[in-house]
Design an enzyme around this catalytic site. Structure first.
Site, PDB file in Angstrom:
ATOM      1  N   SER A 106     -10.676 -41.587  11.165  1.00 55.68           N
ATOM      2  CA  SER A 106      -9.605 -42.341  11.766  1.00 55.68           C
ATOM      3  C   SER A 106      -8.540 -42.862  10.546  1.00 55.68           C
ATOM      4  O   SER A 106      -7.433 -41.925  10.804  1.00 55.68           O
ATOM      5  CB  SER A 106     -10.090 -43.580  12.092  1.00 55.68           C
ATOM      6  OG  SER A 106     -10.974 -44.396  11.237  1.00 55.68           O
ATOM      7  N   GLY A 107      -8.905 -43.460   9.602  1.00 58.66           N
ATOM      8  CA  GLY A 107      -8.173 -43.694   8.535  1.00 58.66           C
ATOM      9  C   GLY A 107      -8.164 -42.720   7.287  1.00 58.66           C
ATOM     10  O   GLY A 107      -7.398 -42.531   6.251  1.00 58.66           O
ATOM     11  N   GLY A 108      -9.674 -42.427   7.309  1.00 56.71           N
ATOM     12  CA  GLY A 108     -10.043 -41.428   6.017  1.00 56.71           C
ATOM     13  C   GLY A 108     -10.544 -42.083   4.775  1.00 56.71           C
ATOM     14  O   GLY A 108     -10.445 -41.658   3.697  1.00 56.71           O
ATOM     15  N   HIS A 109     -10.583 -43.522   4.936  1.00 57.44           N
ATOM     16  CA  HIS A 109     -11.001 -44.412   3.646  1.00 57.44           C
ATOM     17  C   HIS A 109     -12.658 -44.478   3.536  1.00 57.44           C
ATOM     18  O   HIS A 109     -13.058 -45.194   2.399  1.00 57.44           O
ATOM     19  CB  HIS A 109     -10.418 -45.731   3.882  1.00 57.44           C
ATOM     20  CG  HIS A 109      -9.125 -45.863   3.797  1.00 57.44           C
ATOM     21  ND1 HIS A 109      -8.679 -46.155   2.435  1.00 57.44           N
ATOM     22  CD2 HIS A 109      -8.081 -45.668   4.404  1.00 57.44           C
ATOM     23  CE1 HIS A 109      -7.166 -46.490   2.440  1.00 57.44           C
ATOM     24  NE2 HIS A 109      -6.713 -45.913   3.786  1.00 57.44           N
ATOM     25  N   ASP A 110     -13.389 -43.590   4.105  1.00 63.28           N
ATOM     26  CA  ASP A 110     -14.684 -43.538   3.732  1.00 63.28           C
ATOM     27  C   ASP A 110     -14.880 -43.143   2.143  1.00 63.28           C
ATOM     28  O   ASP A 110     -14.349 -41.947   1.906  1.00 63.28           O
ATOM     29  CB  ASP A 110     -15.338 -42.268   4.557  1.00 63.28           C
ATOM     30  CG  ASP A 110     -16.923 -42.450   4.351  1.00 63.28           C
ATOM     31  OD1 ASP A 110     -17.374 -42.464   3.444  1.00 63.28           O
ATOM     32  OD2 ASP A 110     -17.614 -41.953   5.604  1.00 63.28           O
ATOM     33  N   VAL A 176      -8.691 -48.342  11.955  1.00 67.77           N
ATOM     34  CA  VAL A 176      -9.682 -49.328  12.638  1.00 67.77           C
ATOM     35  C   VAL A 176     -10.934 -48.913  13.103  1.00 67.77           C
ATOM     36  O   VAL A 176     -12.225 -49.655  13.101  1.00 67.77           O
ATOM     37  CB  VAL A 176      -8.947 -49.821  13.756  1.00 67.77           C
ATOM     38  CG1 VAL A 176      -9.775 -50.802  14.825  1.00 67.77           C
ATOM     39  CG2 VAL A 176      -7.729 -51.115  13.489  1.00 67.77           C
ATOM     40  N   TYR A 185     -14.022 -56.763   6.594  1.00 66.45           N
ATOM     41  CA  TYR A 185     -14.142 -57.638   5.627  1.00 66.45           C
ATOM     42  C   TYR A 185     -12.742 -58.289   5.288  1.00 66.45           C
ATOM     43  O   TYR A 185     -12.071 -57.493   4.826  1.00 66.45           O
ATOM     44  CB  TYR A 185     -14.874 -57.149   4.551  1.00 66.45           C
ATOM     45  CG  TYR A 185     -15.586 -58.068   3.609  1.00 66.45           C
ATOM     46  CD1 TYR A 185     -16.942 -58.514   3.756  1.00 66.45           C
ATOM     47  CD2 TYR A 185     -14.972 -58.603   2.493  1.00 66.45           C
ATOM     48  CE1 TYR A 185     -17.620 -59.445   2.683  1.00 66.45           C
ATOM     49  CE2 TYR A 185     -15.540 -59.687   1.725  1.00 66.45           C
ATOM     50  CZ  TYR A 185     -16.829 -59.842   1.662  1.00 66.45           C
ATOM     51  OH  TYR A 185     -17.418 -60.631   0.987  1.00 66.45           O
ATOM     52  N   TYR A 472     -18.777 -50.196   2.125  1.00 63.28           N
ATOM     53  CA  TYR A 472     -18.319 -49.467   0.636  1.00 63.28           C
ATOM     54  C   TYR A 472     -19.445 -48.157   0.621  1.00 63.28           C
ATOM     55  O   TYR A 472     -20.233 -48.181  -0.363  1.00 63.28           O
ATOM     56  CB  TYR A 472     -18.729 -50.609  -0.282  1.00 63.28           C
ATOM     57  CG  TYR A 472     -17.585 -51.753  -0.237  1.00 63.28           C
ATOM     58  CD1 TYR A 472     -16.104 -51.667   0.387  1.00 63.28           C
ATOM     59  CD2 TYR A 472     -17.601 -52.880  -1.125  1.00 63.28           C
ATOM     60  CE1 TYR A 472     -15.380 -52.620   0.385  1.00 63.28           C
ATOM     61  CE2 TYR A 472     -16.604 -54.110  -1.197  1.00 63.28           C
ATOM     62  CZ  TYR A 472     -15.643 -53.652  -0.276  1.00 63.28           C
ATOM     63  OH  TYR A 472     -14.823 -54.749  -0.201  1.00 63.28           O
TER      64      TYR A 472
END
Length: 526
Positions: A106-110, A176, A185, A472
């Site tokens: 979705s956002g790629g923040h993994d 999201v 969080y 995280y």
């Protein structure tokens, strides 16, 4: 008889051959074209393969962590930038037919890149085109598509109301879909809990392409699992129905820093007893960063107390002077603003930045990153704090973020959602190492710093298990190679504690073949 044996052998060989993953991107495109499609939006029209001129741009546009944007990083066979349910169903059909793994982004923040990398043949199902935010002021809810960023969500809420908000992350380019499914969080969690504590509905597609548009059709077990257990282990989340929360017309923010020479140790000691027990309208984050000292070449730790009160500056000043007078907060340290403007503040933008910046979906300041996490259940002693601050100077380039609990977080049962880190925790620690220079040796050095600091913190944090926050993502705490229960339990109990076993049971029930898997997925029980 001979002829029969030959035919049988050919059938066996053919079966073995077809079970092997297809690695030809063109074959993947042809498969998409064979699937049912919407004439107005053909399946192949939203697919990018390496020979497409846009493939690299589309792939890299949502890779914030440069650790996974290198020539050696495994690349997908294709990217399906789904814009309709039919596109998703077609992609999943081809995953089955061609024996490919699916990575959902979705956002790629993994933080470990698992939403767009794999060591086996795979394609990326990119949900970024699912961008609807439908705010319903009548019942105080909103439907949010999986590809919406938190910045877009905040902005769309503020378009409709100045006194409604939602508890979610500080970074405004988070998608999201992943953010909510791991917990979500943010700075108003002491008042309202996590994102998942305010999710009241969802939609999901299973591995067979079946679409469930609400919690009734998907079942309560699946709905429970995707609110904190990582939705990528259970299906493709289409979006979430969320309950909006009231916020005052004005909130107050402040940022006060003190070095060790200015009494930071005393302030941190007080923060440990104050931050989780104070007025739940108040959130005070503590950050520890390295700064230049007064002598040439000297380094010291700066402790920053960054806070927000859901109310005006007079009330903020009164609460802080009552509960944390040692900080000596001044009225001039306090800035009143709308809640939506505080989102911009927490995202790190300069004062006065227009809220339209929240609509920017592109990560502009990319860097190499490593993150780790911990939970603290008992205050760290003064001696311990002194040793930690000394160690930060020694290892260099490790920042620590302390996020307080208490309030609503201590009231929600640990089994209500898969996210188990509730009562009993004083605060969560996030370790962040960032660097800009490329190179294998540089990366090894920086990762070693993060691991050294993490190891040093062992005596001060939770034990048996040493808890970790799923959002995280950290492969250091365990990784699954063969997708076994035993491998999954290593990291699973750290992320989910006792909830891990229920997640495994649900996974086994709805995805016994383990179609949805990755290096830190929920395993099936065999």
């Amino acid at each position: 008889m001979e002829k029969l044996l030959v035919i049988t052998l050919l059938l066996i060989l053919n079966s073995v051959a077809t079970s092997q993953p297809v690695t030809d991107p063109v074959a993947f495109l042809r498969c998409l074209e064979r699937q049912p499609t919407d004439p107005a939006s053909p399946n192949s029209a939203v697919a990018y393969i390496p020979t497409n001129s846009s493939f690299t741009t589309v792939l890299r546009s949502r890779i914030p962590n440069l650790r996974f944007d290198k020539p050696t990083t495994p690349k997908p066979l294709a990217i399906v930038a789904a814009a309709t349910w039919t596109h998703i169903q077609a992609a999943l059909g081809c995953a089955r037919e061609l024996s490919l793994q699916v990575r959902i982004r979705s956002g790629g923040h993994d933080f470990e890149g698992l939403s767009y990398t794999s060591t086996v043949p795979f394609f990326v199902l990119d949900m970024f085109s699912f961008r609807t935010v439908d705010v319903n002021l009548t019942d105080g809810t909103a439907w949010v598509d999986a590809g919406v960023t938190t910045g877009e969500l905040y902005y769309r809420i503020a378009e409709k109301s100045n006194v409604l908000g939602f508890p979610a992350g500080l970074c405004t380019t988070l998608g999201v879909g992943g953010h909510f499914s791991g917990g979500g969080y943010g700075t108003i969690m002491r008042k309202y809990g996590l994102s998942v504590d305010n999710v009241v509905g969802s939609g999901i597609v299973d591995s067979n392409g079946n679409i469930f548009t609400d919690r009734v059709s998907m079942g309560e077990d699946r709905f429970w699992a995707i609110r904190g257990g990582g939705a990528a282990s259970f299906g493709v989340v289409l979006g979430y129905k969320i309950r909006l929360v009231p916020v005052p017309e004005k909130v107050t923010v402040f940022n006060v820093g003190r070095t060790v020479a200015e009494g930071a140790v005393d302030l941190i000691m007080k923060w440990q007893s104050f931050a989780h027990s104070t007025d739940r309208n108040l959130f005070v984050r503590l950050t520890l960063t390295l700064v230049n000292g007064t002598k040439p070449g000297e380094k010291m730790v700066l402790a920053s107390f960054i806070g927000m009160y859901l109310g005006g500056s007079d009330k903020t000043f009164n609460v802080m002077n009552r509960d944390f007078p040692e900080l000596k907060l001044k009225r001039t340290d306090c800035t009143e603003m709308r809640w939506i403007e505080s989102v911009v503040f927490w995202a790190g933008f300069p004062t006065g930045t227009p809220i339209s910046v929240l609509l920017n979906r592109t990560v502009t300041n990319k860097a190499f990153h490593k993150r780790k996490s911990d939970y603290v259940k008992r205050p760290i002693s003064r001696i311990g704090l002194g040793l930690i601050l000394k160690k930060l100077v020694e290892v260099e380039n490790v920042r620590m973020f302390f996020n307080p609990y208490g309030g609503r977080m201590g009231e929600i049962p640990s089994s209500r959602t898969p996210f188990p880190h509730r009562a009993g925790n004083l605060y969560k620690i996030e370790y962040l190492v960032s660097w800009s220079e490329a190179g294998e040796d540089v990366e090894k050095n920086q990762l070693a710093r993060a691991r050294e600091m993490y190891e040093f913190m062992s005596p001060y944090v939770s034990k048996n298990p040493r808890e970790a926050f799923f959002n995280y993502r950290d492969l250091d705490i365990g990784s699954s190679v063969n997708s076994t229960y035993e491998e999954g339990k290593v990291y699973g109990v750290k992320y989910f504690k006792d909830n891990f076993e229920r997640l495994v049971d649900i996974k086994t029930l709805i995805d016994a073949e383990n179609f949805w898997k990755n290096e830190q997925g929920i395993p099936v029980r065999r």
